[in-house]
Design an enzyme around this catalytic site. Sequence first.
Site, PDB file in Angstrom:
ATOM      1  N   LYS A 194      26.389  38.200  42.272  1.00  0.00           N
ATOM      2  CA  LYS A 194      26.532  37.185  41.214  1.00  0.00           C
ATOM      3  C   LYS A 194      27.947  37.344  40.657  1.00  0.00           C
ATOM      4  O   LYS A 194      28.204  38.188  39.810  1.00  0.00           O
ATOM      5  CB  LYS A 194      25.490  37.433  40.116  1.00  0.00           C
ATOM      6  CG  LYS A 194      25.044  36.202  39.367  1.00  0.00           C
ATOM      7  CD  LYS A 194      26.146  35.388  38.718  1.00  0.00           C
ATOM      8  CE  LYS A 194      26.572  35.922  37.370  1.00  0.00           C
ATOM      9  NZ  LYS A 194      27.748  35.203  36.821  1.00  0.00           N
ATOM     10  N   GLY A 247      31.650  45.115  34.279  1.00  0.00           N
ATOM     11  CA  GLY A 247      31.853  44.098  33.250  1.00  0.00           C
ATOM     12  C   GLY A 247      31.904  44.756  31.890  1.00  0.00           C
ATOM     13  O   GLY A 247      32.169  45.955  31.763  1.00  0.00           O
ATOM     14  N   SER A 248      31.627  43.979  30.872  1.00  0.00           N
ATOM     15  CA  SER A 248      31.791  44.489  29.511  1.00  0.00           C
ATOM     16  C   SER A 248      30.636  45.418  29.126  1.00  0.00           C
ATOM     17  O   SER A 248      29.531  45.327  29.679  1.00  0.00           O
ATOM     18  CB  SER A 248      31.863  43.323  28.532  1.00  0.00           C
ATOM     19  OG  SER A 248      30.652  42.608  28.581  1.00  0.00           O
ATOM     20  N   THR A 249      30.893  46.252  28.162  1.00  0.00           N
ATOM     21  CA  THR A 249      29.878  47.201  27.688  1.00  0.00           C
ATOM     22  C   THR A 249      28.697  46.447  27.085  1.00  0.00           C
ATOM     23  O   THR A 249      27.534  46.819  27.283  1.00  0.00           O
ATOM     24  CB  THR A 249      30.526  48.168  26.674  1.00  0.00           C
ATOM     25  OG1 THR A 249      31.537  48.900  27.383  1.00  0.00           O
ATOM     26  CG2 THR A 249      29.521  49.130  26.074  1.00  0.00           C
ATOM     27  N   GLU A 250      28.995  45.356  26.397  1.00  0.00           N
ATOM     28  CA  GLU A 250      27.928  44.569  25.782  1.00  0.00           C
ATOM     29  C   GLU A 250      26.953  44.026  26.850  1.00  0.00           C
ATOM     30  O   GLU A 250      25.738  44.135  26.717  1.00  0.00           O
ATOM     31  CB  GLU A 250      28.602  43.409  25.046  1.00  0.00           C
ATOM     32  CG  GLU A 250      27.711  42.666  24.111  1.00  0.00           C
ATOM     33  CD  GLU A 250      28.428  41.411  23.601  1.00  0.00           C
ATOM     34  OE1 GLU A 250      29.665  41.323  23.700  1.00  0.00           O
ATOM     35  OE2 GLU A 250      27.718  40.516  23.131  1.00  0.00           O
ATOM     36  N   GLY A 252      26.647  45.225  29.838  1.00  0.00           N
ATOM     37  CA  GLY A 252      26.032  46.419  30.452  1.00  0.00           C
ATOM     38  C   GLY A 252      24.764  46.814  29.712  1.00  0.00           C
ATOM     39  O   GLY A 252      23.742  47.154  30.313  1.00  0.00           O
ATOM     40  N   GLU A 269      30.063  50.085  35.478  1.00  0.00           N
ATOM     41  CA  GLU A 269      31.495  50.307  35.222  1.00  0.00           C
ATOM     42  C   GLU A 269      31.875  49.341  34.108  1.00  0.00           C
ATOM     43  O   GLU A 269      31.933  48.129  34.342  1.00  0.00           O
ATOM     44  CB  GLU A 269      32.330  49.979  36.469  1.00  0.00           C
ATOM     45  CG  GLU A 269      31.931  50.737  37.712  1.00  0.00           C
ATOM     46  CD  GLU A 269      32.421  52.170  37.708  1.00  0.00           C
ATOM     47  OE1 GLU A 269      31.895  52.964  38.503  1.00  0.00           O
ATOM     48  OE2 GLU A 269      33.308  52.500  36.905  1.00  0.00           O
ATOM     49  N   CYS A 303      40.331  46.967  33.388  1.00  0.00           N
ATOM     50  CA  CYS A 303      39.435  47.766  32.553  1.00  0.00           C
ATOM     51  C   CYS A 303      40.067  49.072  32.096  1.00  0.00           C
ATOM     52  O   CYS A 303      39.853  49.516  30.980  1.00  0.00           O
ATOM     53  CB  CYS A 303      38.154  48.046  33.335  1.00  0.00           C
ATOM     54  SG  CYS A 303      38.490  48.660  34.987  1.00  0.00           S
ATOM     55  N   GLU A 403      38.623  46.710  22.786  1.00  0.00           N
ATOM     56  CA  GLU A 403      39.206  46.238  24.035  1.00  0.00           C
ATOM     57  C   GLU A 403      39.673  44.792  23.853  1.00  0.00           C
ATOM     58  O   GLU A 403      38.877  43.912  23.533  1.00  0.00           O
ATOM     59  CB  GLU A 403      38.150  46.308  25.150  1.00  0.00           C
ATOM     60  CG  GLU A 403      38.736  46.003  26.506  1.00  0.00           C
ATOM     61  CD  GLU A 403      37.694  46.053  27.618  1.00  0.00           C
ATOM     62  OE1 GLU A 403      36.591  45.524  27.424  1.00  0.00           O
ATOM     63  OE2 GLU A 403      38.006  46.619  28.675  1.00  0.00           O
TER      64      GLU A 403
HETATM   65  P1  NAD Z   1      31.234  40.205  31.307  1.00  0.00           P
HETATM   66  O1  NAD Z   1      30.413  41.390  30.954  1.00  0.00           O
HETATM   67  O2  NAD Z   1      31.287  39.078  30.366  1.00  0.00           O
HETATM   68  O3  NAD Z   1      30.749  39.577  32.689  1.00  0.00           O
HETATM   69  C1  NAD Z   1      30.645  40.348  33.858  1.00  0.00           C
HETATM   70  C2  NAD Z   1      29.603  39.713  34.757  1.00  0.00           C
HETATM   71  O4  NAD Z   1      28.342  39.826  34.122  1.00  0.00           O
HETATM   72  C3  NAD Z   1      29.821  38.235  35.034  1.00  0.00           C
HETATM   73  O5  NAD Z   1      29.447  37.947  36.365  1.00  0.00           O
HETATM   74  C4  NAD Z   1      28.866  37.578  34.063  1.00  0.00           C
HETATM   75  O6  NAD Z   1      28.453  36.290  34.475  1.00  0.00           O
HETATM   76  C5  NAD Z   1      27.716  38.556  34.084  1.00  0.00           C
HETATM   77  N1  NAD Z   1      26.847  38.495  32.908  1.00  0.00           N
HETATM   78  C6  NAD Z   1      27.133  38.069  31.658  1.00  0.00           C
HETATM   79  N2  NAD Z   1      26.056  38.168  30.862  1.00  0.00           N
HETATM   80  C7  NAD Z   1      25.060  38.684  31.611  1.00  0.00           C
HETATM   81  C8  NAD Z   1      23.713  39.043  31.358  1.00  0.00           C
HETATM   82  N3  NAD Z   1      23.163  38.887  30.152  1.00  0.00           N
HETATM   83  N4  NAD Z   1      22.992  39.582  32.359  1.00  0.00           N
HETATM   84  C9  NAD Z   1      23.534  39.766  33.574  1.00  0.00           C
HETATM   85  N5  NAD Z   1      24.792  39.425  33.889  1.00  0.00           N
HETATM   86  C10 NAD Z   1      25.558  38.900  32.917  1.00  0.00           C
HETATM   87  O7  NAD Z   1      32.670  40.776  31.662  1.00  0.00           O
HETATM   88  P2  NAD Z   1      33.949  39.930  32.063  1.00  0.00           P
HETATM   89  O8  NAD Z   1      34.402  39.250  30.815  1.00  0.00           O
HETATM   90  O9  NAD Z   1      33.685  39.135  33.286  1.00  0.00           O
HETATM   91  O10 NAD Z   1      34.968  41.093  32.473  1.00  0.00           O
HETATM   92  C11 NAD Z   1      35.672  41.789  31.530  1.00  0.00           C
HETATM   93  C12 NAD Z   1      34.997  43.095  31.188  1.00  0.00           C
HETATM   94  O11 NAD Z   1      34.743  43.821  32.381  1.00  0.00           O
HETATM   95  C13 NAD Z   1      35.888  43.984  30.374  1.00  0.00           C
HETATM   96  O12 NAD Z   1      35.119  44.606  29.368  1.00  0.00           O
HETATM   97  C14 NAD Z   1      36.369  45.020  31.370  1.00  0.00           C
HETATM   98  O13 NAD Z   1      36.744  46.236  30.812  1.00  0.00           O
HETATM   99  C15 NAD Z   1      35.208  45.151  32.257  1.00  0.00           C
HETATM  100  N6  NAD Z   1      35.612  45.672  33.578  1.00  0.00           N
HETATM  101  C16 NAD Z   1      35.323  46.968  33.874  1.00  0.00           C
HETATM  102  C17 NAD Z   1      35.734  47.504  35.092  1.00  0.00           C
HETATM  103  C18 NAD Z   1      35.423  48.943  35.430  1.00  0.00           C
HETATM  104  O14 NAD Z   1      35.568  49.331  36.591  1.00  0.00           O
HETATM  105  N7  NAD Z   1      35.001  49.741  34.469  1.00  0.00           N
HETATM  106  C19 NAD Z   1      36.430  46.709  36.004  1.00  0.00           C
HETATM  107  C20 NAD Z   1      36.697  45.388  35.676  1.00  0.00           C
HETATM  108  C21 NAD Z   1      36.275  44.877  34.441  1.00  0.00           C
END
Ligand code: NAD
Length: 499
Positions: A194, A247-250, A252, A269, A303, A403
């Site tokens: 996804k 993705g974001s901690t929130e 996660g 991550e 990130c 962040e």
């Molecule tokens: P995000 O958390 O908004 O989205 C990431 C993914 O999760 C997207 O595909 C999104 O559609 C999906 N998503 C959103 N809500 C969801 C839910 N309720 N259930 C399941 N999936 C859901 O993050 P973003 O804005 O796409 O990316 C930026 C964030 O990602 C930053 O916080 C960054 O630090 C983090 N990031 C971390 C790493 C790492 O390796 N630690 C690498 C890249 C990005």
Amino acid sequence: MSTTQQNVALCKQAQDFLARDEQQLLIDGERVPAVSGQTLTTVNPSTGEVLARLAAGDQPDVDRAVLAARKAFNSQWSSWTPYERQALLTRIAEVLDDRFEELIQIEALDMGAPASRLRGTKPALMKMLSFFASQAGNISGETLMNGIPGSVTTMTLKAPVGVVGGIIPWNGPLNSQFWIIGAVLASGCTAVLKPSEDASLSVLRVAEILHEAGTPAGVINVVTGLGKDAGHALAAHPGVDRIAFTGSTETGRSIIQASTVNIKKLQLELGGKSADIVCADADLDKAVPGAAMGVFANSGQICFAGTRVLVQRPVVEEFTERLLAFVDTLQVGHSLDDAATLGPVISQAQLDKVLSYIDVGQAEGAELLCGGGRFGGDLASGYFVQPSVFGGVNNEMRIAREEIFGPVLSIVPFDDVDEAIAIANDNEYGLGGAVWSQNLSTALRVVQGVHTGTMWVNCYGHIDPLVGFGGTKMSGYGSKGSSAHMDTYLYTKRVYIEL
Ligand code: NAD
């Protein structure tokens, strides 16, 4: 800093791909629309113009994709030998080597990273594929001693966990998707990916290429759509055995909650607010560009970006002067421009977020030393933010704690190394970090003192799959790369054999 304009001509394959009326889901080797027939638009962040229409996948589409992935997992794919899976990964590497220009053009238009920068990531992608190809033949259990009376042989076997849900962010999907695809193909799992609604195109295109390269139907499926719909459906799906989330901690946190349905294995991550510590004895010729690009690379959308630059007081002035001169050399431009070093941020929402943090920094009393706004002229309609530097930041300010995920660097002065370690640790995240010092004892003291998943010394941002990368604290858990990565795509079976 100066600005530049598009000068790279789109290759025929990228043009044909982008000319499609709708970018459909890829399920069981077939391109299909969403069951609802709904679509979403995705935008070119360099211009703000609509780039493509994506199928808006939701629960019924995730159901179909998970079913296809389960069917593939229980099919002939499960009897592929490690050599066959290794050969597939090698073939995929060859095909991607050939098709890389097409993919980087799609990625550049979709997520805004300059094509010139993406072109430079090819060796890292090839290394990743080579790593996973080697892992296919490197999965092993153990024979174990036991205290059972009689003749009982005991051992462990490793087996693929099953269907993996891969949830991918927008800040570099072309390469980052291979942390999942590589491990899935090496281990014998199957997957439903996804991608982010803001940058799905390279994931869709790669999935098609994987099939052309011989990946069996159903092994890699892609469902595009919103996170709250398709993403949530995948995280909560009882037919998914494991989630690989970046993705974001929130988000996660909500994935952890959704995953409790069937106690999925998770690899998370998450976000970061990494400290980059410049000691007074650092070689500033290296530390200045290193720390600057530790923040500004990918327009700050990394990130592990070292956005808190902690500088020892005796060199704050010189470091700052040199940093501002370096920022002046950055070329910000359209992602299809070979001269651009930095592109736009991903979306209007991200642009608004970054600019609002710049306001917050000024309101908190930090000194804006350069940048702080958008670009005008030819870049006015894109989501471009000027590379921005704040001086006189303290670790209590929100710009030092939260962040931002944009090109905003904060200089935080410190007196001694213990104070720098304390400041670095005074944050909920623990993803990356660095120290610049010509004294190895000082550097190692910082490495040992900072509570983070990855540390660099006199450099920033190297990642090698053989070594791995990962976070701690609220930056998540699980490794990208190293044998620990493969372990999370496998489960351990304990075997007792009585003869
Ligand atoms: P995000 O958390 O908004 O989205 C990431 C993914 O999760 C997207 O595909 C999104 O559609 C999906 N998503 C959103 N809500 C969801 C839910 N309720 N259930 C399941 N999936 C859901 O993050 P973003 O804005 O796409 O990316 C930026 C964030 O990602 C930053 O916080 C960054 O630090 C983090 N990031 C971390 C790493 C790492 O390796 N630690 C690498 C890249 C990005």
